[in-house]
Structure formats: C-alpha cells, structure tokens
Design a protein around this motif. Sequence first.
Motif, PDB file in Angstrom:
ATOM      1  N   ALA A  18      15.549 -16.593  42.203  1.00  0.00           N
ATOM      2  CA  ALA A  18      15.214 -15.356  42.919  1.00  0.00           C
ATOM      3  C   ALA A  18      15.321 -15.557  44.431  1.00  0.00           C
ATOM      4  N   MET A  19      14.908 -16.718  44.915  1.00  0.00           N
ATOM      5  CA  MET A  19      15.008 -16.999  46.351  1.00  0.00           C
ATOM      6  C   MET A  19      16.466 -17.071  46.788  1.00  0.00           C
ATOM      7  N   LEU A  20      17.301 -17.679  45.961  1.00  0.00           N
ATOM      8  CA  LEU A  20      18.707 -17.829  46.311  1.00  0.00           C
ATOM      9  C   LEU A  20      19.453 -16.505  46.297  1.00  0.00           C
ATOM     10  N   GLN A  21      18.880 -15.483  45.683  1.00  0.00           N
ATOM     11  CA  GLN A  21      19.490 -14.150  45.669  1.00  0.00           C
ATOM     12  C   GLN A  21      19.114 -13.337  46.905  1.00  0.00           C
ATOM     13  N   GLU A  22      18.131 -13.802  47.659  1.00  0.00           N
ATOM     14  CA  GLU A  22      17.690 -13.079  48.851  1.00  0.00           C
ATOM     15  C   GLU A  22      18.691 -13.233  49.986  1.00  0.00           C
ATOM     16  N   ASP A  23      18.809 -12.182  50.804  1.00  0.00           N
ATOM     17  CA  ASP A  23      19.597 -12.269  52.024  1.00  0.00           C
ATOM     18  C   ASP A  23      18.861 -13.182  52.982  1.00  0.00           C
ATOM     19  N   CYS A  24      19.585 -14.117  53.530  1.00  0.00           N
ATOM     20  CA  CYS A  24      18.956 -15.095  54.419  1.00  0.00           C
ATOM     21  C   CYS A  24      19.981 -15.505  55.468  1.00  0.00           C
ATOM     22  N   ALA A  25      19.578 -15.453  56.721  1.00  0.00           N
ATOM     23  CA  ALA A  25      20.476 -15.836  57.804  1.00  0.00           C
ATOM     24  C   ALA A  25      20.639 -17.349  57.875  1.00  0.00           C
ATOM     25  N   SER A  26      19.819 -18.078  57.141  1.00  0.00           N
ATOM     26  CA  SER A  26      19.883 -19.537  57.120  1.00  0.00           C
ATOM     27  C   SER A  26      20.647 -20.008  55.890  1.00  0.00           C
ATOM     28  N   ASN A  27      21.093 -21.233  55.932  1.00  0.00           N
ATOM     29  CA  ASN A  27      21.691 -21.872  54.767  1.00  0.00           C
ATOM     30  C   ASN A  27      20.527 -22.360  53.909  1.00  0.00           C
ATOM     31  N   LEU A  28      20.118 -21.536  52.973  1.00  0.00           N
ATOM     32  CA  LEU A  28      18.929 -21.771  52.158  1.00  0.00           C
ATOM     33  C   LEU A  28      19.190 -22.816  51.082  1.00  0.00           C
ATOM     34  N   GLN A  29      18.309 -23.812  51.016  1.00  0.00           N
ATOM     35  CA  GLN A  29      18.381 -24.825  49.979  1.00  0.00           C
ATOM     36  C   GLN A  29      17.035 -24.898  49.286  1.00  0.00           C
ATOM     37  N   VAL A  30      17.060 -25.005  47.958  1.00  0.00           N
ATOM     38  CA  VAL A  30      15.843 -25.084  47.168  1.00  0.00           C
ATOM     39  C   VAL A  30      15.845 -26.408  46.430  1.00  0.00           C
ATOM     40  N   HIS A  31      14.794 -27.154  46.590  1.00  0.00           N
ATOM     41  CA  HIS A  31      14.629 -28.464  45.956  1.00  0.00           C
ATOM     42  C   HIS A  31      13.436 -28.332  45.018  1.00  0.00           C
ATOM     43  N   ILE A  32      13.586 -28.762  43.777  1.00  0.00           N
ATOM     44  CA  ILE A  32      12.523 -28.637  42.778  1.00  0.00           C
ATOM     45  C   ILE A  32      12.099 -30.018  42.311  1.00  0.00           C
ATOM     46  N   ALA A  33      10.780 -30.230  42.223  1.00  0.00           N
ATOM     47  CA  ALA A  33      10.243 -31.499  41.726  1.00  0.00           C
ATOM     48  C   ALA A  33       9.006 -31.233  40.875  1.00  0.00           C
ATOM     49  N   LYS A  34       8.818 -32.039  39.852  1.00  0.00           N
ATOM     50  CA  LYS A  34       7.628 -31.892  39.015  1.00  0.00           C
ATOM     51  C   LYS A  34       6.383 -32.425  39.716  1.00  0.00           C
ATOM     52  N   PHE A  35       6.575 -33.446  40.556  1.00  0.00           N
ATOM     53  CA  PHE A  35       5.449 -34.078  41.240  1.00  0.00           C
ATOM     54  C   PHE A  35       5.976 -34.846  42.444  1.00  0.00           C
ATOM     55  N   LEU A  36       5.076 -35.302  43.263  1.00  0.00           N
ATOM     56  CA  LEU A  36       5.406 -36.166  44.397  1.00  0.00           C
ATOM     57  C   LEU A  36       4.784 -37.531  44.139  1.00  0.00           C
TER      58      LEU A  36
ATOM     59  N   LEU B 228       8.783 -37.977  45.703  1.00  0.00           N
ATOM     60  CA  LEU B 228      10.133 -37.805  45.174  1.00  0.00           C
ATOM     61  C   LEU B 228      10.682 -39.185  44.810  1.00  0.00           C
ATOM     62  N   PRO B 229      11.549 -39.250  43.822  1.00  0.00           N
ATOM     63  CA  PRO B 229      12.127 -40.547  43.444  1.00  0.00           C
ATOM     64  C   PRO B 229      12.835 -41.193  44.632  1.00  0.00           C
ATOM     65  N   PRO B 230      12.741 -42.506  44.746  1.00  0.00           N
ATOM     66  CA  PRO B 230      13.346 -43.185  45.906  1.00  0.00           C
ATOM     67  C   PRO B 230      14.864 -43.232  45.865  1.00  0.00           C
ATOM     68  N   ASN B 231      15.487 -42.870  44.749  1.00  0.00           N
ATOM     69  CA  ASN B 231      16.949 -42.952  44.674  1.00  0.00           C
ATOM     70  C   ASN B 231      17.602 -41.857  45.509  1.00  0.00           C
ATOM     71  N   GLY B 232      18.495 -42.263  46.373  1.00  0.00           N
ATOM     72  CA  GLY B 232      19.232 -41.299  47.196  1.00  0.00           C
ATOM     73  C   GLY B 232      18.455 -40.840  48.415  1.00  0.00           C
ATOM     74  N   SER B 233      19.149 -40.098  49.245  1.00  0.00           N
ATOM     75  CA  SER B 233      18.510 -39.570  50.447  1.00  0.00           C
ATOM     76  C   SER B 233      17.994 -38.161  50.163  1.00  0.00           C
TER      77      SER B 233
ATOM     78  N   HIS C 197       0.694 -37.699  48.706  1.00  0.00           N
ATOM     79  CA  HIS C 197       2.016 -38.173  49.130  1.00  0.00           C
ATOM     80  C   HIS C 197       2.665 -37.262  50.169  1.00  0.00           C
ATOM     81  N   VAL C 198       1.912 -36.305  50.675  1.00  0.00           N
ATOM     82  CA  VAL C 198       2.442 -35.349  51.646  1.00  0.00           C
ATOM     83  C   VAL C 198       2.096 -35.819  53.060  1.00  0.00           C
ATOM     84  N   ASP C 199       3.104 -35.829  53.909  1.00  0.00           N
ATOM     85  CA  ASP C 199       2.906 -36.183  55.313  1.00  0.00           C
ATOM     86  C   ASP C 199       1.966 -35.171  55.962  1.00  0.00           C
ATOM     87  N   ALA C 200       1.050 -35.643  56.776  1.00  0.00           N
ATOM     88  CA  ALA C 200       0.032 -34.796  57.401  1.00  0.00           C
ATOM     89  C   ALA C 200       0.627 -33.652  58.212  1.00  0.00           C
ATOM     90  N   ARG C 201       1.822 -33.802  58.744  1.00  0.00           N
ATOM     91  CA  ARG C 201       2.431 -32.743  59.551  1.00  0.00           C
ATOM     92  C   ARG C 201       2.694 -31.471  58.738  1.00  0.00           C
TER      93      ARG C 201
END
Length: 182
Positions: free
Chosen positions: A34-52, A54-59, A87-91
């Motif tokens: 649904a988010m990817l169907q929205e008009d957005c002036a930005s290059n919208l990327q959606v990342h999905i994870a079950k928990f934090l 995130l796996p250390p593999n890859g960037s 596991h969330v950075d305080a910022r």
Amino acid sequence: MSVLRPMNKLPGLNKATILLVGTEDALLQQLADAMLQEDCASNLQVHIAKFLPLPPNGSHPRIDLIVFLINLHSKYSFQTVEESLCHVDARFFLGKLCFLTTGAGRESRCSVHRSTVTKLAQTYRSPLLFCDLEVGRFRASMAQRLVRMLQICAGHVRGVSALNLLPLLRSSESPAPEEEDL
C-alpha cells in the motif's frame, strides 16, 4: 526475512527508507504494498524484518523511519517488539520511530491490553498509532500517513523535521473509541 523494494528508479530523487518490524508477515507485506502505491516525491524503499537486529549478512540501507507493528491479539508480537527495541540506536527515538498497533477494534479478543502498548510508547517517548490493517481502506489511509511521516523523517519536507512530528502525533496515543481504527 527482509525485503527491500524501490518504488521507482528515477535519477535524482532522494531516497527515503522505512523499516517495518513485526511478526505479522502478511500484514507487513500488505502495508508495504500500500505504501509503494502512494505518490511520493522520494525514491521510497520499504524494508521488512520480523525482529531486530537485522542479519549481519550484506549491507543495510540508511533507515529514515522505523515502525514497530504490534498485533494486540498476539503476546508474541508484543514480546518480539520489546526484545527488538534494545537493538535500536538512540537517535531513532528523536522522532524517527513509532509503534503501530492493529486489532484494537476487537478488544474482547486482545491478548495484549492497549494500556500496555501505551506505556511502552510513553517509555520510549514515541508515537503510538492505531489501525486495523486487515481493512483495506484503513490500511491505505495508514500507508499514506506513514509515507508522509517517512518523507519528513528523511528530510525531504522543507521546514519540518522528525522532531516536529513528536508533538503532532502525541494526540494519537489516546484515540476516541470510534477513531481507534482510522
């Protein structure tokens, strides 16, 4: 499981990346779609994870907004979010994190009480949003709202920052009963 999906590939657009975290795979995928169907002036990327974490593999891409999904019908959902928060950075607690609950409309079947989730959001000084993601029109409305929040958190809305969102979203913590699924 994590998925990174670009909305469009137009050169020169600023990227805006949201991380949806939760145990409800189907609901997260429907919200992402649904988010990817929205008009957005930005290059919208959606990342999905079950928990934090995130796996250390890859960037991993730069994340502009984290949304934790809590299903009020699942203690496991709530527990996973609680465990992931360490596991969330305080910022991110400066306006770039929010909690999204689903299932509040069927309170008689809830395993997690709304006050428990409200206390969690207050502890982390982060907004709490309510939405029945199983209903298409509510999901579409929430997707639109999250895309707008994401653009602000990514710095793509002139004159508004993620810190400006905090006071505006505080009123979402205690919705009137008839508004809780909007």
